[in-house]
Motif scaffolding. Structure first.
Motif, mmCIF file in Angstrom:
data_model
loop_
_atom_site.group_PDB
_atom_site.id
_atom_site.type_symbol
_atom_site.label_atom_id
_atom_site.label_comp_id
_atom_site.label_asym_id
_atom_site.label_seq_id
_atom_site.Cartn_x
_atom_site.Cartn_y
_atom_site.Cartn_z
ATOM 1 N N VAL A 193 -3.407 -11.097 -7.409
ATOM 2 C CA VAL A 193 -2.004 -10.779 -7.160
ATOM 3 C C VAL A 193 -1.806 -9.278 -7.033
ATOM 4 O O VAL A 193 -1.054 -8.793 -6.177
ATOM 5 N N GLY A 194 -2.482 -8.509 -7.890
ATOM 6 C CA GLY A 194 -2.355 -7.058 -7.823
ATOM 7 C C GLY A 194 -2.825 -6.503 -6.496
ATOM 8 O O GLY A 194 -2.193 -5.597 -5.924
ATOM 9 N N ASP A 195 -3.927 -7.017 -5.978
ATOM 10 C CA ASP A 195 -4.432 -6.553 -4.679
ATOM 11 C C ASP A 195 -3.448 -6.877 -3.559
ATOM 12 O O ASP A 195 -3.209 -6.053 -2.667
ATOM 13 N N LEU A 196 -2.862 -8.079 -3.611
ATOM 14 C CA LEU A 196 -1.906 -8.464 -2.570
ATOM 15 C C LEU A 196 -0.652 -7.596 -2.624
ATOM 16 O O LEU A 196 -0.146 -7.146 -1.585
ATOM 17 N N ILE A 197 -0.139 -7.342 -3.831
ATOM 18 C CA ILE A 197 1.074 -6.528 -3.961
ATOM 19 C C ILE A 197 0.802 -5.087 -3.571
ATOM 20 O O ILE A 197 1.631 -4.430 -2.926
ATOM 21 N N ALA A 198 -0.383 -4.583 -3.937
ATOM 22 C CA ALA A 198 -0.728 -3.199 -3.587
ATOM 23 C C ALA A 198 -0.800 -3.003 -2.075
ATOM 24 O O ALA A 198 -0.502 -1.919 -1.563
ATOM 25 N N ARG A 199 -1.175 -4.039 -1.366
ATOM 26 C CA ARG A 199 -1.207 -3.941 0.101
ATOM 27 C C ARG A 199 0.205 -3.917 0.673
ATOM 28 O O ARG A 199 0.458 -3.254 1.683
ATOM 29 N N ALA A 200 1.111 -4.665 0.040
ATOM 30 C CA ALA A 200 2.481 -4.729 0.553
ATOM 31 C C ALA A 200 3.303 -3.526 0.112
ATOM 32 O O ALA A 200 4.140 -3.018 0.878
ATOM 33 N N ILE A 201 3.097 -3.059 -1.133
ATOM 34 C CA ILE A 201 3.865 -1.933 -1.670
ATOM 35 C C ILE A 201 2.879 -0.867 -2.144
ATOM 36 O O ILE A 201 2.204 -1.060 -3.166
ATOM 37 N N PRO A 202 2.742 0.234 -1.439
ATOM 38 C CA PRO A 202 1.798 1.277 -1.868
ATOM 39 C C PRO A 202 2.216 1.885 -3.206
ATOM 40 O O PRO A 202 3.345 2.342 -3.353
ATOM 41 N N MET A 203 1.320 1.894 -4.171
ATOM 42 C CA MET A 203 1.619 2.406 -5.512
ATOM 43 C C MET A 203 1.427 3.915 -5.554
ATOM 44 O O MET A 203 0.569 4.449 -6.257
ATOM 45 N N THR A 204 2.229 4.631 -4.760
ATOM 46 C CA THR A 204 2.096 6.081 -4.677
ATOM 47 C C THR A 204 2.988 6.825 -5.660
ATOM 48 O O THR A 204 2.862 8.040 -5.804
ATOM 49 N N SER A 205 3.887 6.121 -6.330
ATOM 50 C CA SER A 205 4.785 6.766 -7.291
ATOM 51 C C SER A 205 5.123 5.779 -8.393
ATOM 52 O O SER A 205 4.988 4.555 -8.233
ATOM 53 N N ALA A 206 5.567 6.339 -9.521
ATOM 54 C CA ALA A 206 5.947 5.491 -10.644
ATOM 55 C C ALA A 206 7.120 4.596 -10.281
ATOM 56 O O ALA A 206 7.195 3.440 -10.713
ATOM 57 N N PHE A 207 8.054 5.095 -9.459
ATOM 58 C CA PHE A 207 9.218 4.298 -9.090
ATOM 59 C C PHE A 207 8.804 3.054 -8.309
ATOM 60 O O PHE A 207 9.292 1.956 -8.574
ATOM 61 N N LEU A 208 7.891 3.231 -7.339
ATOM 62 C CA LEU A 208 7.441 2.073 -6.555
ATOM 63 C C LEU A 208 6.693 1.078 -7.442
ATOM 64 O O LEU A 208 6.821 -0.141 -7.261
ATOM 65 N N ALA A 209 5.927 1.587 -8.395
ATOM 66 C CA ALA A 209 5.214 0.692 -9.297
ATOM 67 C C ALA A 209 6.186 -0.076 -10.186
ATOM 68 O O ALA A 209 6.009 -1.273 -10.428
ATOM 69 N N VAL A 210 7.233 0.598 -10.669
ATOM 70 C CA VAL A 210 8.259 -0.076 -11.477
ATOM 71 C C VAL A 210 8.960 -1.145 -10.641
ATOM 72 O O VAL A 210 9.184 -2.281 -11.102
ATOM 73 N N PHE A 211 9.312 -0.787 -9.410
ATOM 74 C CA PHE A 211 9.981 -1.740 -8.521
ATOM 75 C C PHE A 211 9.105 -2.964 -8.288
ATOM 76 O O PHE A 211 9.573 -4.106 -8.378
ATOM 77 N N ALA A 212 7.816 -2.743 -8.006
ATOM 78 C CA ALA A 212 6.914 -3.855 -7.730
ATOM 79 C C ALA A 212 6.708 -4.723 -8.969
ATOM 80 O O ALA A 212 6.692 -5.959 -8.879
ATOM 81 N N TYR A 213 6.584 -4.084 -10.122
ATOM 82 C CA TYR A 213 6.337 -4.835 -11.360
ATOM 83 C C TYR A 213 7.536 -5.701 -11.741
ATOM 84 O O TYR A 213 7.399 -6.905 -12.001
ATOM 85 N N CYS A 214 8.721 -5.102 -11.767
ATOM 86 C CA CYS A 214 9.919 -5.850 -12.165
ATOM 87 C C CYS A 214 10.257 -6.938 -11.152
ATOM 88 O O CYS A 214 10.579 -8.079 -11.532
ATOM 89 N N LEU A 215 10.179 -6.604 -9.867
ATOM 90 C CA LEU A 215 10.455 -7.611 -8.847
ATOM 91 C C LEU A 215 9.408 -8.722 -8.889
ATOM 92 O O LEU A 215 9.738 -9.911 -8.765
ATOM 93 N N GLY A 216 8.144 -8.347 -9.082
ATOM 94 C CA GLY A 216 7.091 -9.355 -9.173
ATOM 95 C C GLY A 216 7.268 -10.264 -10.378
ATOM 96 O O GLY A 216 7.051 -11.471 -10.291
ATOM 97 N N MET A 217 7.697 -9.684 -11.510
ATOM 98 C CA MET A 217 7.951 -10.513 -12.689
ATOM 99 C C MET A 217 9.053 -11.529 -12.406
ATOM 100 O O MET A 217 8.935 -12.711 -12.763
#
Length: 320
Positions: A193-217
């Motif tokens: 799942v992490g590989d798939l999400i990383a392809r869709a949302i580049p984890m270049t900043s803490a904000f994008l990582a927070v967005f991906a984590y909360c939305l993914g949850m």
């Protein structure tokens, strides 16, 4: 010392009583099925540690088979009439809520007592302290209600059986889904799942990582029906590798708010039957059989607002 095993023992005895009372309920045509179902639940709680993985697996398969191929009937215990309940409500008024309020007070107070006092550490185990304190609170509330309201001796068990019969197999859904989350974690689904999400949302900043984590949850909870099932997968996929290790987020804050983001998904899915479908059935809402019943439609705006709020809180608090 009170441990989680004692909580399992009390809960198992409760379900054993449900099974026995169900078997004697001649007005319930599904009494044998109900007795077998709740009896198996009691066996799991009372003897699960002795059955081993294979035995517990067979027990779970039996529970699933009963729930899938035969609907549980709703027991009809001898209880008070509507007029008697109305009269009792008028007599006691808001004092009826005192036993119910005792449960969270004991849960919080017992947890704090066990964590911060020597007497509490001697009385309550430091493993799963909150669950143990919650069980103590339930017993204290039951004792207070019995002494105060003076109901028949079997009233708590009969009413509890009626409520569990109304909920049916959905009462076990949180445990099943939490176990499924553990299976997914062991199968390394989080990495995929992490590989798939990383392809869709580049984890270049803490904000994008927070967005991906909360939305993914939230999304994974909508699919799975339970935030406890989504949590190990999404935390292994994004929470730990990106938010904690890469961007230096506080793991306690990340995990706590991440779970709250998952609960936002719980409010928006019929898969969370114990939260959304069961209340609709108990309240006998006219649209409870629709894909999105009235309970879920009413919750969606609040869930979306809270999801955005959780993203903001995680970004502001976790990286200070």
């Amino acid at each position: 010392m009170i441990t989680l095993d004692h909580a399992y023992l009390v809960t198992g005895l409760m379900f054993a009583a449900f099974a026995i009372l169900s078997l004697g309920d001649m007005q319930n045509p599904a009494r044998a099925r109900n007795a077998l179902f709740w009896g198996l639940v009691a066996c799991s709680l009372l003897f699960g540690s002795y059955l081993g993985d294979f035995g517990n697996g067979l027990l779970v398969i039996a529970l699933v088979g009963i729930g899938a191929f035969g609907r549980l009937g709703v027991g009809k215990p001898a209880t008070t009439s509507t007029e008697e309940r109305r009269a009792g409500a008028l007599h006691f008024g808001n004092r009826l809520f005192v036993p119910a309020l005792m449960v969270p007070l004991f849960a919080v107070g017992g947890t704090l007592l066990a964590k911060h006092t020597a007497a509490g550490r001697w009385l309550i185990s430091d493993l799963q302290t909150t669950l143990i304190a919650l069980g103590i609170g339930c017993l204290a509330a039951l004792t207070a209600a019995m002494l105060w309201f003076r109901p028949p001796a079997l009233a708590p068990l009969q009413e509890g059986r009626r409520l569990m019969d109304s909920i049916g197999w959905a009462a076990l859904l949180p445990q099943m889904l939490a176990s499924l989350g553990a299976v997914f974690l062991a199968a390394d689904v989080g990495q995929v799942v992490g590989d798939l999400i990383a392809r869709a949302i580049p984890m270049t900043s803490a904000f994008l990582a927070v967005f991906a984590y909360c939305l993914g949850m939230a999304l994974f909870t909508i699919v799975m029906g339970n935030a406890f099932a989504a949590f190990p997968v999404m935390t292994a996929a994004i929470g730990l590798p990106f938010l904690v290790h890469k961007f230096g987020g506080d793991p306690a804050i990340v995990c706590a708010i991440g779970m709250l983001a998952g609960f936002c998904g719980t409010l928006m899915t019929p898969m969370a039957a114990n939260f959304n479908v069961v209340p609709a059935n108990l309240l006998e809402l006219p649209d409870r059989d629709a894909p999105l019943n009235g309970v879920i439609r009413a919750q969606i705006p609040t869930a979306l607002i809270m999801l955005v709020a959780n993203m903001v809180l995680m970004y502001v608090l976790a990286f200070r």
